[in-house]
Design a protein around this motif. Structure first.
Motif, PDB file in Angstrom:
ATOM      1  N   ILE A 239       0.554  -1.542   0.217  1.00 20.81           N
ATOM      2  CA  ILE A 239      -0.558  -0.462  -0.025  1.00 20.81           C
ATOM      3  C   ILE A 239       0.443   1.769   0.191  1.00 20.81           C
ATOM      4  CG2 ILE A 239      -1.419   1.091   0.954  1.00 20.81           C
ATOM      5  CD1 ILE A 239      -2.836  -0.757   0.826  1.00 20.81           C
ATOM      6  N   ASP A 240       0.503   2.260  -1.014  1.00 27.94           N
ATOM      7  CA  ASP A 240       1.338   3.055  -1.324  1.00 27.94           C
ATOM      8  C   ASP A 240       0.385   4.496  -0.334  1.00 27.94           C
ATOM      9  OD1 ASP A 240       3.391   2.150  -3.458  1.00 27.94           O
ATOM     10  OD2 ASP A 240       1.588   1.233  -4.053  1.00 27.94           O
ATOM     11  N   HIS A 241      -0.624   5.273  -0.109  1.00 30.72           N
ATOM     12  CA  HIS A 241      -1.140   5.852   0.416  1.00 30.72           C
ATOM     13  C   HIS A 241      -2.219   5.913   0.795  1.00 30.72           C
ATOM     14  CE1 HIS A 241       2.473   8.203  -1.817  1.00 30.72           C
ATOM     15  NE2 HIS A 241       1.727   7.507  -3.298  1.00 30.72           N
ATOM     16  N   VAL A 242      -2.707   6.300   1.844  1.00 30.86           N
ATOM     17  CA  VAL A 242      -3.762   5.471   2.585  1.00 30.86           C
ATOM     18  C   VAL A 242      -5.187   6.749   2.900  1.00 30.86           C
ATOM     19  CG1 VAL A 242      -5.216   3.935   4.504  1.00 30.86           C
ATOM     20  CG2 VAL A 242      -2.920   4.119   3.554  1.00 30.86           C
ATOM     21  N   CYS A 243      -6.534   6.788   2.532  1.00 26.33           N
ATOM     22  CA  CYS A 243      -7.128   7.901   2.638  1.00 26.33           C
ATOM     23  C   CYS A 243      -7.691   7.319   3.691  1.00 26.33           C
ATOM     24  CB  CYS A 243      -7.756   8.182   1.624  1.00 26.33           C
ATOM     25  SG  CYS A 243      -6.859   9.319  -0.112  1.00 26.33           S
ATOM     26  N   PHE A 244      -8.662   8.105   4.456  1.00 27.49           N
ATOM     27  CA  PHE A 244      -9.129   7.444   5.646  1.00 27.49           C
ATOM     28  C   PHE A 244     -10.539   8.173   5.354  1.00 27.49           C
ATOM     29  CE2 PHE A 244      -4.945   6.572   7.025  1.00 27.49           C
ATOM     30  CZ  PHE A 244      -5.180   5.185   7.071  1.00 27.49           C
ATOM     31  N   HIS A 245     -11.385   8.069   5.937  1.00 24.12           N
ATOM     32  CA  HIS A 245     -12.563   8.849   6.178  1.00 24.12           C
ATOM     33  C   HIS A 245     -12.605  10.062   6.973  1.00 24.12           C
ATOM     34  CE1 HIS A 245     -16.267  10.333   7.780  1.00 24.12           C
ATOM     35  NE2 HIS A 245     -16.922   9.896   9.060  1.00 24.12           N
ATOM     36  N   ALA A 246     -12.629  10.695   7.221  1.00 24.40           N
ATOM     37  CA  ALA A 246     -12.191  12.259   8.493  1.00 24.40           C
ATOM     38  C   ALA A 246     -13.735  12.764   9.027  1.00 24.40           C
ATOM     39  CB  ALA A 246     -10.935  12.919   7.064  1.00 24.40           C
ATOM     40  N   PRO A 247     -13.869  12.167  10.247  1.00 26.33           N
ATOM     41  CA  PRO A 247     -15.059  13.312  10.712  1.00 26.33           C
ATOM     42  C   PRO A 247     -13.923  14.277  11.108  1.00 26.33           C
ATOM     43  CG  PRO A 247     -14.239  11.058  12.091  1.00 26.33           C
ATOM     44  CD  PRO A 247     -13.421  10.971  10.970  1.00 26.33           C
TER      45      PRO A 247
ATOM     46  N   LYS B 198      -7.518  14.097  12.997  1.00 28.34           N
ATOM     47  CA  LYS B 198      -6.936  13.812  14.549  1.00 28.34           C
ATOM     48  C   LYS B 198      -7.904  12.602  14.177  1.00 28.34           C
ATOM     49  CE  LYS B 198      -4.036  13.657  17.634  1.00 28.34           C
ATOM     50  NZ  LYS B 198      -4.379  14.187  18.988  1.00 28.34           N
ATOM     51  N   MET B 199      -8.818  12.000  13.639  1.00 34.83           N
ATOM     52  CA  MET B 199      -9.303  10.696  14.199  1.00 34.83           C
ATOM     53  C   MET B 199      -8.373   9.994  12.415  1.00 34.83           C
ATOM     54  SD  MET B 199     -11.997   8.541  15.229  1.00 34.83           S
ATOM     55  CE  MET B 199     -10.898   7.401  14.865  1.00 34.83           C
ATOM     56  N   ALA B 200      -8.036  10.254  11.785  1.00 31.63           N
ATOM     57  CA  ALA B 200      -7.881   9.749  10.512  1.00 31.63           C
ATOM     58  C   ALA B 200      -5.840   9.629  11.086  1.00 31.63           C
ATOM     59  CB  ALA B 200      -7.576  10.567   9.114  1.00 31.63           C
ATOM     60  N   GLN B 201      -5.148  10.872  11.176  1.00 30.49           N
ATOM     61  CA  GLN B 201      -4.267  10.697  12.007  1.00 30.49           C
ATOM     62  C   GLN B 201      -3.990   9.679  13.034  1.00 30.49           C
ATOM     63  OE1 GLN B 201      -3.658  14.125  13.549  1.00 30.49           O
ATOM     64  NE2 GLN B 201      -3.022  14.788  11.271  1.00 30.49           N
TER      65      GLN B 201
ATOM     66  N   LEU C  73      -1.701   1.685  11.574  1.00 31.14           N
ATOM     67  CA  LEU C  73      -1.182   0.288  10.623  1.00 31.14           C
ATOM     68  C   LEU C  73      -0.079   1.104   9.966  1.00 31.14           C
ATOM     69  CD1 LEU C  73      -4.691  -1.239  10.157  1.00 31.14           C
ATOM     70  CD2 LEU C  73      -2.514  -1.922  11.670  1.00 31.14           C
ATOM     71  N   PHE C  74      -0.540   1.913   9.349  1.00 29.32           N
ATOM     72  CA  PHE C  74       0.417   2.436   8.076  1.00 29.32           C
ATOM     73  C   PHE C  74       1.888   3.223   7.834  1.00 29.32           C
ATOM     74  CE2 PHE C  74      -4.297   1.116   6.933  1.00 29.32           C
ATOM     75  CZ  PHE C  74      -4.115  -0.012   6.203  1.00 29.32           C
ATOM     76  N   ARG C  75       1.471   4.221   8.407  1.00 29.06           N
ATOM     77  CA  ARG C  75       2.023   5.315   8.878  1.00 29.06           C
ATOM     78  C   ARG C  75       2.891   6.325   7.840  1.00 29.06           C
ATOM     79  NH1 ARG C  75       4.054   6.164  14.367  1.00 29.06           N
ATOM     80  NH2 ARG C  75       3.200   4.411  15.508  1.00 29.06           N
ATOM     81  N   CYS C  76       1.866   6.178   6.494  1.00 31.63           N
ATOM     82  CA  CYS C  76       1.874   6.845   5.368  1.00 31.63           C
ATOM     83  C   CYS C  76       2.615   7.762   5.688  1.00 31.63           C
ATOM     84  CB  CYS C  76       0.826   6.236   4.853  1.00 31.63           C
ATOM     85  SG  CYS C  76       0.332   5.304   3.737  1.00 31.63           S
ATOM     86  N   PRO C  77       3.490   9.072   4.990  1.00 31.40           N
ATOM     87  CA  PRO C  77       3.384  10.266   5.587  1.00 31.40           C
ATOM     88  C   PRO C  77       2.922  11.017   4.291  1.00 31.40           C
ATOM     89  CG  PRO C  77       5.288   9.367   4.458  1.00 31.40           C
ATOM     90  CD  PRO C  77       4.610   8.371   4.567  1.00 31.40           C
ATOM     91  N   SER C  78       1.938  10.476   3.571  1.00 29.85           N
ATOM     92  CA  SER C  78       1.222  10.855   2.719  1.00 29.85           C
ATOM     93  C   SER C  78      -0.230  11.724   3.528  1.00 29.85           C
ATOM     94  CB  SER C  78       1.590  10.824   1.370  1.00 29.85           C
ATOM     95  OG  SER C  78       0.686   9.490   1.728  1.00 29.85           O
TER      96      SER C  78
ATOM     97  N   HIS D 238       0.564   4.379 -10.842  1.00 33.34           N
ATOM     98  CA  HIS D 238       0.975   2.972 -10.889  1.00 33.34           C
ATOM     99  C   HIS D 238       0.498   2.575  -9.228  1.00 33.34           C
ATOM    100  CE1 HIS D 238       1.460   3.084 -15.049  1.00 33.34           C
ATOM    101  NE2 HIS D 238       2.737   3.846 -15.140  1.00 33.34           N
ATOM    102  N   LYS D 239       1.062   3.687  -8.244  1.00 35.51           N
ATOM    103  CA  LYS D 239       0.989   3.133  -6.431  1.00 35.51           C
ATOM    104  C   LYS D 239      -0.904   3.044  -6.454  1.00 35.51           C
ATOM    105  CE  LYS D 239       4.644   5.029  -6.758  1.00 35.51           C
ATOM    106  NZ  LYS D 239       6.010   4.806  -6.340  1.00 35.51           N
ATOM    107  N   ARG D 240      -0.399   1.804  -5.523  1.00 33.21           N
ATOM    108  CA  ARG D 240      -1.896   1.726  -4.886  1.00 33.21           C
ATOM    109  C   ARG D 240      -2.353   2.171  -3.565  1.00 33.21           C
ATOM    110  NH1 ARG D 240      -0.383  -3.252  -4.601  1.00 33.21           N
ATOM    111  NH2 ARG D 240      -2.077  -4.494  -6.104  1.00 33.21           N
ATOM    112  N   ILE D 241      -3.601   3.261  -3.572  1.00 36.84           N
ATOM    113  CA  ILE D 241      -4.016   3.288  -2.406  1.00 36.84           C
ATOM    114  C   ILE D 241      -5.055   2.669  -1.665  1.00 36.84           C
ATOM    115  CG2 ILE D 241      -5.208   5.744  -1.899  1.00 36.84           C
ATOM    116  CD1 ILE D 241      -2.827   5.982  -3.981  1.00 36.84           C
ATOM    117  N   GLY D 242      -5.036   2.741  -0.313  1.00 36.68           N
ATOM    118  CA  GLY D 242      -5.933   1.912   0.183  1.00 36.68           C
ATOM    119  C   GLY D 242      -7.167   3.228   0.891  1.00 36.68           C
ATOM    120  N   PHE D 243      -8.124   2.461   0.747  1.00 37.32           N
ATOM    121  CA  PHE D 243      -9.421   3.329   1.213  1.00 37.32           C
ATOM    122  C   PHE D 243     -10.184   2.913   2.695  1.00 37.32           C
ATOM    123  CE2 PHE D 243      -8.143   4.058  -3.554  1.00 37.32           C
ATOM    124  CZ  PHE D 243      -8.560   5.903  -3.291  1.00 37.32           C
ATOM    125  N   PHE D 244     -10.474   3.376   3.607  1.00 39.77           N
ATOM    126  CA  PHE D 244     -10.711   3.620   4.921  1.00 39.77           C
ATOM    127  C   PHE D 244     -12.188   3.581   4.913  1.00 39.77           C
ATOM    128  CE2 PHE D 244     -12.220   2.684   9.484  1.00 39.77           C
ATOM    129  CZ  PHE D 244     -12.311   1.939   9.725  1.00 39.77           C
TER     130      PHE D 244
END
Ligand code: HMG
Length: 376
Positions: free
Chosen positions: A228-236, A239-242, A248-253, A289-295
């Protein structure tokens, strides 16, 4: 067959309240909102703007990128802010966008999760109908009662995206980890405008669902974290997304994903996708070509972790300059104006602007009256 998001756009109110102003008024240290919760501003909506008007604005942007809007066979309107328990909000959008009559239109609800449900349904539909296109809209405006812990996390926005084969922005992968469990962490009874919530339980269940979904995703995909190269989270709130990212991921992006959310606030069904647009617009590298994870997490609750690959040349479809301009051109309001708008009232001497070219004039005979603005 590659299926996914071909174009994507968002829209929000012309007005915002700075959380510095709110903190001063509530006698709270601004650091709590800015650092502790991770938010700087929240979109505030005038009475002439609602989930339909902002949805039309977002949808117009993606439709303007299509060769033929008659290819749209389904419009799905994902929302938890419905003002009508019967008629779909999507029908107003269908009308003002002048979509063809031979088109299925319906609303979908499951708190903040519904636009992801719509995306997965659309994907299955395109498998059987490869030349078809599906327009998905996630549009929400969220209100909590004044002086509650949720107040600084209010906000709202609409996202619109077109799902097709051979998409230009995101190819959805076939595996997903899903978790559904009955939890009373956030709900809005039909007679209330404000959401009710158990803040701590909601944050706990969000993170627990993340663990379960990601675990199921690894098992189905046979992938590991390094894939997984980058992750996007639902962000209420940021800080919740951080917290989810740190767990789990510690993605800098993660910071790039939260730039837009930090000045809009919670946009519920639109939030995850606005984090995705924020990543696309603000990440420095080319992420082809990067893989994005979505939560995605929708209280109540349903959560899903899925992934997608960014195709080559995705940058050609982005509208970064206009997205940044839309946010920077917004008008700051004072706390007195926020209090008036909270009650959704027009008042003497104030003319409110719309973000797009459709306005809500008022309610007559319990019917919403929308008009196209004349100078547009
Ligand atoms: P609270 O209880 O007022 O805040 O509201 P707190 O006391 O827990 O403080 C928040 C953080 O600020 C803490 O950090 C404090 O330490 C820190 P943490 O321990 O979390 O790392 N803090 C400070 N930091 C710097 N300087 C300071 C300072 N003071 C404190 N001076 C709460 C927080 C989330 C409970 C509240 O915002 C809330 O109830 N929000 C509404 C519910 C919500 O958003 N839940 C999120 C998960 S559920 C979800 O995502 C679904 C949803 O979108 C709805 C849907 O699906 O439709 C909500």
């Amino acid at each position: 067959m590659k299926i996914g998001i071909d174009s994507i756009a968002f829209s929000t109110s012309r007005y915002f309240l700075s959380l510095e102003t709110l903190a001063k008024h509530r006698n709270v240290n601004y650091e709590k909102y800015n650092v502790g919760i991770g938010q700087a501003k929240m979109s505030v909506f005038p009475p002439n703007e609602d989930i339909v008007t902002i949805a039309i604005d977002a949808a117009q942007k993606v439709i303007s990128q299509m060769d033929d809007k008659n290819d749209i066979d389904i419009l799905i309107f994902a929302t938890e802010s419905a003002f009508d328990l019967s008629k779909s909000a999507g029908i107003y959008v269908h009308h003002f966008l002048k979509l063809k009559e031979d088109c299925r239109v319906f609303d979908l609800k499951q708190a903040c999760y519904s636009a992801v449900a719509a995306l997965q349904l659309a994907k299955s539909y395109i498998v059987d109908n490869p030349n078809s296109k599906v327009l998905i809209i996630g549009s929400d405006i969220i209100k909590y009662s004044p002086n509650t812990s949720g107040e600084p996390t209010q906000g709202g926005a609409a996202v619109a995206f077109i799902v097709t084969q051979n998409p230009r922005i995101l190819e959805i992968e076939p595996y997903a980890g899903i978790h559904t469990v009955d939890v009373m962490d956030f709900w809005r009874p039909s007679h209330l405008d404000e959401a009710l919530f158990d803040g701590k339980l909601s944050a706990y269940n969000y993170l627990k669902s993340l663990d379960i979904c990601v675990d199921r995703y690894w098992k189905k995909s046979n992938l590991a974290i390094s894939a997984i190269d980058h992750v996007c989270f639902h962000a209420p709130f940021g800080k919740m997304a951080q917290k989810a990212n740190n767990k789990l991921f510690r993605c800098p992006s993660i910071n790039e994903t939260l730039i837009y959310n930090s000045v809009i606030g919670n946009s519920c069904s639109a939030s995850l996708f606005i984090c995705f647009i924020s990543l696309l617009d603000n990440v420095k590298d080319d992420i082809s070509h990067k893989r994005i994870g979505f939560f995605s997490y929708g209280s109540g609750s349903v959560a899903e972790f899925f992934s997608g690959i960014i195709p080559e040349n995705y940058g050609q479809t982005l509208d970064t300059r206009n997205n940044l301009k839309m946010l920077s051109d917004r008008i700051e309001i004072a706390i007195s104006e926020y209090e008036l708008l909270y009650n959704n009232k027009f008042h003497d001497g104030y003319h409110y602007e719309n973000v797009g070219n459709i306005t809500m004039l008022g309610i007559n005979n319990n019917q919403r009256i929308y008009r196209r603005l004349q100078n547009n």
